[in-house]
Design an enzyme around this catalytic site. Structure first.
Site, mmCIF file in Angstrom:
data_model
loop_
_atom_site.group_PDB
_atom_site.id
_atom_site.type_symbol
_atom_site.label_atom_id
_atom_site.label_comp_id
_atom_site.label_asym_id
_atom_site.label_seq_id
_atom_site.Cartn_x
_atom_site.Cartn_y
_atom_site.Cartn_z
ATOM 1 N N LYS A 127 60.571 64.237 -4.888
ATOM 2 C CA LYS A 127 61.714 64.498 -5.930
ATOM 3 C C LYS A 127 61.989 63.337 -6.794
ATOM 4 O O LYS A 127 62.528 63.482 -8.165
ATOM 5 C CB LYS A 127 62.868 64.640 -4.391
ATOM 6 C CG LYS A 127 64.459 64.720 -5.456
ATOM 7 C CD LYS A 127 65.616 64.841 -4.350
ATOM 8 C CE LYS A 127 66.211 63.377 -3.922
ATOM 9 N NZ LYS A 127 67.276 63.462 -3.467
ATOM 10 N N ASP A 145 66.895 68.833 -4.324
ATOM 11 C CA ASP A 145 68.561 68.021 -3.571
ATOM 12 C C ASP A 145 68.847 69.314 -2.331
ATOM 13 O O ASP A 145 68.268 71.080 -2.943
ATOM 14 C CB ASP A 145 68.600 67.567 -3.949
ATOM 15 C CG ASP A 145 70.242 68.752 -5.060
ATOM 16 O OD1 ASP A 145 69.721 69.026 -5.418
ATOM 17 O OD2 ASP A 145 71.082 67.304 -5.856
#
Length: 217
Positions: A127, A145
């Protein structure tokens, strides 16, 4: 989590992102940074912390340590002193020092722009790497997220059983011309409108296109 919505059809997704673009043509990430290195550090620090909290902690830190070597010169105790208001600050400080050392030793102090190289750095996961690739190098990578995972499944824009599946759904179903800013539009929508506990559906610009059954007034 509410049962995931079915994948929305192409024309609906295009209309959703057309509205997002009209509302916010150039969405920006909310983490303060001055270069690729400070962006890597800021995103790594943001895990399980708010952007506001990270920005407060890094405001003075980045004034004196905006390169890997300067961060090493500051030292572990110095980093801890600056970021001690952030959750998990001791472990995060250790990772910042470790990744800074690797950047100096293996990359001449320059942040690499490949995902594999980025995720090899301590404290940097997929991420974080995707955020850096997108925000600094304008590569259409998708950083999934909790906000995006929730919205993807709640609305049917990009449903998936885990973050990897949602990332693939974004790449597969969101039109290419919206890919660059897709994750920012979704994050901001999740942060301020499509909230976890009580979505602000009355202010939602895609309310009529969203299949979520538990809409609020």
């Amino acid at each position: 989590m509410t049962k995931p919505a079915k994948q929305l059809p192409y024309h609906t997704i295009r209309e959703i992102f057309t509205r997002f673009e009209a509302s916010e043509p150039e969405p920006k990430g909310e983490l303060d940074h001055t270069n690729a290195y400070t962006l890597v550090v800021a995103v790594a620090l943001s895990a399980q912390a708010t952007d506001v909290g990270v920005n407060k902690a890094t405001k003075d830190l980045f004034k004196i340590a905006d390169t890997p070597q300067k961060m090493l010169d500051l030292g572990l105790d110095g980093v801890i002193e600056h970021i001690k208001t952030i959750g998990l600050y001791r472990n995060k400080a250790k990772n910042v020092i470790k990744l800074s050392q690797i950047l100096v030793d293996d990359y001449d102090g320059v942040v690499p722009n490949s995902r594999a190289a980025l995720v090899s750095l301590p404290g940097v996961g997929r991420k974080t790497a995707n955020v850096v690739l997108n925000m600094w190098w304008q590569y259409p990578s998708q950083a999934v997220d909790t906000h995006i995972f929730r919205i993807g499944n709640r609305t049917g824009i990009c449903p998936g059983k885990d973050v990897d599946a949602v990332e693939r759904a974004i790449e597969d179903h969101i039109p290419v011309d919206f890919q660059q800013h897709a994750h920012h539009w979704l994050i901001l929508h999740g942060r301020y409108i499509c909230k976890a506990r009580k979505p602000v559906c009355a202010n939602c610009i895609i309310k009529d296109l969203c299949p979520f059954e538990e809409k609020s007034e």
